[in-house]
Scaffold this motif. Structure first.
Motif, PDB file in Angstrom:
ATOM      1  N   PRO A  81      22.427  17.361   3.585  1.00 31.98           N
ATOM      2  CA  PRO A  81      21.257  16.497   3.790  1.00 31.98           C
ATOM      3  C   PRO A  81      21.173  15.412   2.728  1.00 31.98           C
ATOM      4  CG  PRO A  81      20.597  18.604   2.864  1.00 31.98           C
ATOM      5  CD  PRO A  81      22.048  18.735   3.201  1.00 31.98           C
ATOM      6  N   ALA A  82      20.488  14.331   3.063  1.00 34.36           N
ATOM      7  CA  ALA A  82      20.321  13.219   2.125  1.00 34.36           C
ATOM      8  C   ALA A  82      19.449  13.645   0.949  1.00 34.36           C
ATOM      9  CB  ALA A  82      19.695  12.026   2.835  1.00 34.36           C
ATOM     10  N   VAL A  83      19.680  13.024  -0.192  1.00 35.09           N
ATOM     11  CA  VAL A  83      18.864  13.289  -1.383  1.00 35.09           C
ATOM     12  C   VAL A  83      17.472  12.708  -1.151  1.00 35.09           C
ATOM     13  CG1 VAL A  83      18.617  12.848  -3.854  1.00 35.09           C
ATOM     14  CG2 VAL A  83      20.879  13.254  -2.868  1.00 35.09           C
ATOM     15  N   PRO A  84      16.411  13.459  -1.463  1.00 32.92           N
ATOM     16  CA  PRO A  84      15.062  12.917  -1.254  1.00 32.92           C
ATOM     17  C   PRO A  84      14.821  11.723  -2.171  1.00 32.92           C
ATOM     18  CG  PRO A  84      14.980  14.976  -2.486  1.00 32.92           C
ATOM     19  CD  PRO A  84      16.390  14.826  -2.003  1.00 32.92           C
ATOM     20  N   PRO A  85      14.010  10.762  -1.733  1.00 34.54           N
ATOM     21  CA  PRO A  85      13.727   9.603  -2.579  1.00 34.54           C
ATOM     22  C   PRO A  85      12.885  10.005  -3.783  1.00 34.54           C
ATOM     23  CG  PRO A  85      12.304   9.597  -0.654  1.00 34.54           C
ATOM     24  CD  PRO A  85      13.284  10.717  -0.454  1.00 34.54           C
ATOM     25  N   LEU A  93      17.084  24.893 -21.887  1.00 32.02           N
ATOM     26  CA  LEU A  93      16.771  24.974 -20.469  1.00 32.02           C
ATOM     27  C   LEU A  93      16.564  23.552 -19.971  1.00 32.02           C
ATOM     28  CD1 LEU A  93      15.930  26.970 -18.091  1.00 32.02           C
ATOM     29  CD2 LEU A  93      13.582  26.400 -18.744  1.00 32.02           C
ATOM     30  N   LEU A  94      17.118  23.248 -18.811  1.00 38.40           N
ATOM     31  CA  LEU A  94      16.979  21.890 -18.295  1.00 38.40           C
ATOM     32  C   LEU A  94      17.073  21.904 -16.777  1.00 38.40           C
ATOM     33  CD1 LEU A  94      20.255  19.891 -19.159  1.00 38.40           C
ATOM     34  CD2 LEU A  94      20.134  22.351 -18.924  1.00 38.40           C
ATOM     35  N   PRO A  95      16.545  20.867 -16.105  1.00 36.97           N
ATOM     36  CA  PRO A  95      16.699  20.797 -14.648  1.00 36.97           C
ATOM     37  C   PRO A  95      18.170  20.858 -14.254  1.00 36.97           C
ATOM     38  CG  PRO A  95      15.078  19.198 -15.374  1.00 36.97           C
ATOM     39  CD  PRO A  95      15.708  19.772 -16.617  1.00 36.97           C
ATOM     40  N   ALA A  96      18.448  21.566 -13.177  1.00 33.74           N
ATOM     41  CA  ALA A  96      19.823  21.789 -12.751  1.00 33.74           C
ATOM     42  C   ALA A  96      20.591  20.470 -12.661  1.00 33.74           C
ATOM     43  CB  ALA A  96      19.833  22.487 -11.396  1.00 33.74           C
ATOM     44  N   LEU A  97      21.817  20.485 -13.163  1.00 35.27           N
ATOM     45  CA  LEU A  97      22.683  19.295 -13.110  1.00 35.27           C
ATOM     46  C   LEU A  97      23.262  19.189 -11.705  1.00 35.27           C
ATOM     47  CD1 LEU A  97      24.478  19.690 -16.558  1.00 35.27           C
ATOM     48  CD2 LEU A  97      22.402  18.422 -16.026  1.00 35.27           C
ATOM     49  N   ASP A  98      22.454  18.670 -10.806  1.00 35.81           N
ATOM     50  CA  ASP A  98      22.803  18.689  -9.387  1.00 35.81           C
ATOM     51  C   ASP A  98      22.891  17.276  -8.832  1.00 35.81           C
ATOM     52  OD1 ASP A  98      20.187  17.863  -9.181  1.00 35.81           O
ATOM     53  OD2 ASP A  98      19.473  19.625  -8.087  1.00 35.81           O
ATOM     54  N   LEU A  99      22.681  17.142  -7.526  1.00 35.46           N
ATOM     55  CA  LEU A  99      22.811  15.843  -6.868  1.00 35.46           C
ATOM     56  C   LEU A  99      21.475  15.154  -6.626  1.00 35.46           C
ATOM     57  CD1 LEU A  99      25.551  16.751  -4.247  1.00 35.46           C
ATOM     58  CD2 LEU A  99      25.825  15.482  -6.381  1.00 35.46           C
ATOM     59  N   GLY A 100      20.375  15.754  -7.093  1.00 29.86           N
ATOM     60  CA  GLY A 100      19.079  15.121  -6.953  1.00 29.86           C
ATOM     61  C   GLY A 100      18.029  15.958  -6.274  1.00 29.86           C
ATOM     62  N   GLY A 101      18.373  17.144  -5.823  1.00 25.61           N
ATOM     63  CA  GLY A 101      17.364  18.011  -5.240  1.00 25.61           C
ATOM     64  C   GLY A 101      16.446  18.595  -6.287  1.00 25.61           C
ATOM     65  N   ALA A 136      24.045   4.905 -13.642  1.00 26.96           N
ATOM     66  CA  ALA A 136      23.427   6.236 -13.621  1.00 26.96           C
ATOM     67  C   ALA A 136      22.575   6.394 -12.370  1.00 26.96           C
ATOM     68  CB  ALA A 136      22.582   6.439 -14.859  1.00 26.96           C
ATOM     69  N   SER A 137      22.532   7.622 -11.853  1.00 21.67           N
ATOM     70  CA  SER A 137      21.747   7.870 -10.649  1.00 21.67           C
ATOM     71  C   SER A 137      20.815   9.065 -10.782  1.00 21.67           C
ATOM     72  CB  SER A 137      22.673   8.106  -9.450  1.00 21.67           C
ATOM     73  OG  SER A 137      23.532   9.216  -9.696  1.00 21.67           O
ATOM     74  N   GLY A 138      20.940   9.830 -11.851  1.00 22.84           N
ATOM     75  CA  GLY A 138      20.092  11.003 -12.036  1.00 22.84           C
ATOM     76  C   GLY A 138      19.912  11.303 -13.501  1.00 22.84           C
ATOM     77  N   ILE A 139      18.880  12.095 -13.806  1.00 23.03           N
ATOM     78  CA  ILE A 139      18.533  12.422 -15.190  1.00 23.03           C
ATOM     79  C   ILE A 139      18.225  13.906 -15.290  1.00 23.03           C
ATOM     80  CG2 ILE A 139      16.930  11.949 -17.093  1.00 23.03           C
ATOM     81  CD1 ILE A 139      16.289   9.289 -15.700  1.00 23.03           C
ATOM     82  N   SER A 140      18.657  14.508 -16.383  1.00 23.63           N
ATOM     83  CA  SER A 140      18.254  15.869 -16.721  1.00 23.63           C
ATOM     84  C   SER A 140      18.055  15.943 -18.225  1.00 23.63           C
ATOM     85  CB  SER A 140      19.303  16.893 -16.268  1.00 23.63           C
ATOM     86  OG  SER A 140      18.864  18.214 -16.533  1.00 23.63           O
ATOM     87  N   THR A 170      15.796  11.708  -9.765  1.00 25.49           N
ATOM     88  CA  THR A 170      16.581  10.514  -9.463  1.00 25.49           C
ATOM     89  C   THR A 170      16.242   9.421 -10.464  1.00 25.49           C
ATOM     90  OG1 THR A 170      16.695  11.060  -7.119  1.00 25.49           O
ATOM     91  CG2 THR A 170      17.057   8.757  -7.724  1.00 25.49           C
ATOM     92  N   GLY A 171      17.265   8.774 -11.021  1.00 23.34           N
ATOM     93  CA  GLY A 171      17.046   7.739 -12.015  1.00 23.34           C
ATOM     94  C   GLY A 171      17.416   6.361 -11.497  1.00 23.34           C
ATOM     95  N   THR A 172      16.799   5.342 -12.094  1.00 20.63           N
ATOM     96  CA  THR A 172      17.082   3.951 -11.754  1.00 20.63           C
ATOM     97  C   THR A 172      17.616   3.243 -12.989  1.00 20.63           C
ATOM     98  OG1 THR A 172      15.283   3.936 -10.130  1.00 20.63           O
ATOM     99  CG2 THR A 172      16.105   1.799 -10.892  1.00 20.63           C
ATOM    100  N   PRO A 173      18.831   2.699 -12.944  1.00 20.82           N
ATOM    101  CA  PRO A 173      19.379   2.020 -14.132  1.00 20.82           C
ATOM    102  C   PRO A 173      18.422   0.954 -14.656  1.00 20.82           C
ATOM    103  CG  PRO A 173      21.085   2.295 -12.467  1.00 20.82           C
ATOM    104  CD  PRO A 173      19.792   2.705 -11.821  1.00 20.82           C
ATOM    105  N   GLY A 174      18.289   0.904 -15.978  1.00 20.89           N
ATOM    106  CA  GLY A 174      17.406  -0.062 -16.611  1.00 20.89           C
ATOM    107  C   GLY A 174      15.990   0.420 -16.777  1.00 20.89           C
ATOM    108  N   HIS A 175      15.611   1.499 -16.080  1.00 24.53           N
ATOM    109  CA  HIS A 175      14.252   2.005 -16.213  1.00 24.53           C
ATOM    110  C   HIS A 175      14.129   2.914 -17.433  1.00 24.53           C
ATOM    111  CE1 HIS A 175      12.288   1.192 -12.064  1.00 24.53           C
ATOM    112  NE2 HIS A 175      13.162   0.248 -12.368  1.00 24.53           N
ATOM    113  N   ILE A 176      12.914   3.032 -17.900  1.00 28.43           N
ATOM    114  CA  ILE A 176      12.580   3.840 -19.066  1.00 28.43           C
ATOM    115  C   ILE A 176      11.726   5.001 -18.582  1.00 28.43           C
ATOM    116  CG2 ILE A 176      11.334   3.786 -21.271  1.00 28.43           C
ATOM    117  CD1 ILE A 176      11.977   0.768 -21.316  1.00 28.43           C
TER     118      ILE A 176
END
Length: 698
Positions: free
Chosen positions: A257-261, A326-334, A399-403, A338-344
């Motif tokens: 399935p697609a990654v949720p927005p 402990l950190l959010p799972a290093l996954d595909l975005g579930g 970059a597309s995700g953050i943990s 989800t991160g946006t390049p240039g955002h803080i």
């Protein structure tokens, strides 16, 4: 799909003449596995390589060219997810993405992909069903057959052929640095002497000087592979890939399935932020992380900072450098935001710890590879629940995700709960330069103590420095706030409040050592005697008309206070008060006239709001002030008294204070049949029956 296969051995399922079949399997796609591949090729052996697709072509991992060579040499390429998460700890949608998309990526490279291996050997019936649904024919577990560990002695020596459950095939625990040649050989001979079966051996690193746990040397692997090839040649054992043992055709590719927005701005981006949802005692969407030599132990404890659960991490055997977290799972975005390049991003969490801690952040690139990003400054250990807040630098390009998590870099314990993460936007053009220039002064406010944070009202940004903070917006530019004025502005909710952004820096040189600063919606004045207070709108204009702090009102001693009758407001000053209403505007009361008005309950009494300021120049140095319901007169001889209604009309007919009656000497008071008021030269009586007034002179 078959026409695109690259040298893969495709065979119908067949049992070897020998009663024992060995499969050499390699997990994760580490680059040093090419050493084993070369050895196996020279000995005529083949194996199965379970590949984490997000790691392909990354440093220390197998390249695309490596995989093509491995397949061309007759080895099998199997799936091992995209980012190697603990599948049981994820949502069903994210687990499906990991399993299916990893297989799709490998099939798109031209490989036949039928076999899967669970990362961390973590699985349950639901996960098994997902593996089957993604098109795999089998999936390998670990620790289900006997191995060198004495505690496993009662387990079977090997799996059956075919296995009882192809979606959790049995295998001994993974090979690690404690295994010897004898241990490896015993896995085979034990199966041979107990009826045979399927022995799957799992390797990670074939190297020296790498992972201290999951590594054996090339020498040891060569010795074992040589021995195994001799057993094969003697007909006492067969060596096959997993696909050759399981058999079956390749199923069609199934896309996950697609990654949720990402959530709307202002929404906490962390899944299961209070750790309340558990899966087999593990908080859903969370995972253990760390590096170096140490032994971390994770446990859910109760109560949490809020709710039932918190996560406690205890580290022992720590040898620097390294950490655990402990950190959010290093996954595909579930689970990972989800991160946006240039955002803080603003990060928050609550913790208790016996050692210092810090935020440590990672970001995802490409098809799922995670990289170290940055870390916050260390904060001290805390015996009681303490919140830490930190703002990241801009997310790097690509970059597309953050943990991220709170780490511990020593022997000790940290307990965490209530994680928050907010996207605070990107850096507008010119903001960083303007903020740096404002901070440099003159006067300078020192070096930055935090990253620039953007995404404020009207696209603004701010950054903290040693001696103050700089706020920037495109409409106002960059200006410094500090000390008491900054605190007064903060009390109005900064740029989100009535004052908006600052439009100047602090300006000194006022009376009695005072200073002021202008804002979009008003001004803040400070003096040593009064502190910092803002003025704005009509009240500020009324004060300005009296020459601000240089006039009789002096400095403000409060902010504007609302909630009065008919939506009115007031503000106190050293020398008086300014009241405002929509009907009357802003006017000053002070001294005896203000006291007389107060005695009538201010705007709530019959006088209502003032409609003028105090007006002087009357007879004998007197003064008066108009109100909605009358007038207050004052003279040095008589003091201040209100005058209104019919009695005031009669008083006016006698020329007010200039007539024979002079100034009032009392307020109105009740008499039989009406009301009366005394004056210097007599009194005026009003009849409720006739509505007539009678003037009596002394």
């Amino acid at each position: 799909m078959a026409s695109f296969l690259v040298g893969v051995v495709v065979a119908a399922p067949a049992h070897a003449a020998a009663n024992t079949v060995v499969s050499l399997t390699f997990d994760d796609g580490n680059a040093d596995q090419m050493t084993a591949e070369s050895t196996m090729k020279s000995l005529g052996l083949n194996g199965t390589y379970f590949i984490t697709t997000g790691w392909i072509d990354q440093p220390t991992y197998l390249t695309t060219a490596n995989l093509q060579q491995i397949a061309a040499d007759g080895n099998e390429i199997g799936g091992h997810t995209v980012t190697h998460p603990d599948l049981v700890s994820l949502t069903a949608a994210e687990s499906t993405r990991q399993i299916c998309n990893g297989r799709v990526a490998l099939m798109n490279m031209g490989f036949k992909v039928t076999s899967f291996a669970y990362p961390f050997a973590s699985e349950d019936p639901a996960t098994e069903a997902l593996v089957k649904g993604c098109g795999y024919n089998s999936a390998r577990g670990l620790g289900d057959t006997a191995s060198k560990d004495p505690a496993s002695a009662t387990l079977p020596a090997a799996d059956t052929i075919p296995p009882a459950n192809p979606y959790v095939t049995a295998a001994p625990s993974e090979v690690d640095s404690t295994w010897t040649l004898a241990d490896l050989q015993n896995q085979v001979t034990h199966a041979q002497t107990t009826g045979g079966g399927w022995v799957q051996l799992t390797f990670h690193h074939i190297a020296v000087g790498t992972d201290p746990t999951l590594t054996i040397s090339p020498t040891l692997f060569n010795q074992f592979a040589t021995w195994l090839s001799q057993q094969k040649a003697a007909g006492t054992v067969a060596v096959q890939t997993v696909d050759q043992v399981i058999g079956g055709t390749q199923q069609p590719a199934v896309q996950g399935p697609a990654v949720p927005p990402p959530p709307p701005p202002g929404t906490n981006m962390i899944q299961n932020p209070s750790l309340e949802t558990l899966v087999n005692t593990i908080p859903l969407c969370w995972a253990a992380g760390g590096f170096g030599t140490n032994t971390p132990a994770f446990a859910v404890v109760s109560p949490g900072h809020t709710g039932t659960n918190a996560e406690q991490l205890t580290v022992t055997g720590f040898v620097p450098p390294g950490d655990a977290k402990l950190l959010p799972a290093l996954d595909l975005g579930g689970c990972s935001p989800t991160g946006t390049p240039g955002h803080i991003y603003q990060l928050k969490a609550w913790y208790k710890s016996t050692a210092p801690t810090q935020f440590e952040a990672y970001y995802r690139v490409g098809n799922g590879f995670w990289k170290y990003w940055t870390a916050s400054p260390l904060v001290p250990a805390a015996a009681n629940w303490t919140q830490i807040t930190w703002t990241t630098p801009p997310l790097p390009a690509g970059a597309s995700g953050i943990s991220w998590g709170l780490n511990i870099q020593a022997n000790g314990t940290i307990t965490t709960d209530d994680y928050e993460m907010y996207d605070v936007g990107s850096q507008p053009a010119g903001a960083a330069t303007a903020i740096a220039a404002a901070a440099a002064g003159p006067p300078s406010i020192g070096t930055a103590t935090g990253a620039m944070v953007c995404g404020l009202a009207a696209g603004g940004c701010y950054q903290y420095f040693q001696s103050g903070v700089v706020h920037w917006s495109s409409a106002t530019g960059a200006h410094v706030t500090k000390g008491a004025i900054d605190a007064a502005w903060a009390a109005t909710n900064w740029e989100n409040g009535v004052l908006g952004y600052p439009t100047s820096n602090e300006i000194g040189g006022l009376k009695n050592g005072g200073v002021y600063q202008t804002f979009q919606g008003g001004v803040i004045h400070w003096s040593p005697a009064t502190g910092a207070h803002f003025t704005r709108g009509a009240i500020d204009a009324a004060w300005a008309a009296q020459n601000w702090e240089n006039g009789f009102l002096g400095y403000p001693t409060s902010n504007e206070i609302g909630g009065l009758k008919n939506g009115g407001a007031y503000q106190t000053f050293q020398g008086g008060v300014i009241h405002w209403s929509a009907a009357t505007g802003a006017h000053i009361t002070r001294g005896a006239i203000d006291a007389a008005w107060a005695a009538q309950n201010w705007e709530n009494g019959f006088l209502g709001y003032p409609t003028s300021n105090e007006i002087g120049g009357l007879k004998n140095g007197g003064a008066y002030q108009n109100f909605q319901g009358g007038v207050i007169y004052w003279s040095p001889a008589t003091g201040a008294f209100p005058n209104g209604g019919a009695i005031r009309v009669a008083y006016a007919s006698q020329g007010w204070e200039n007539g024979r009656l002079g100034y009032p000497t009392t307020t109105e008071y009740a008499v039989s049949g009406g009301r009366a008021q005394n004056f210097q030269g007599g009194h005026i009586t009003w009849s409720a029956t006739t509505n007539a007034t009678t003037i009596t002179y002394n």
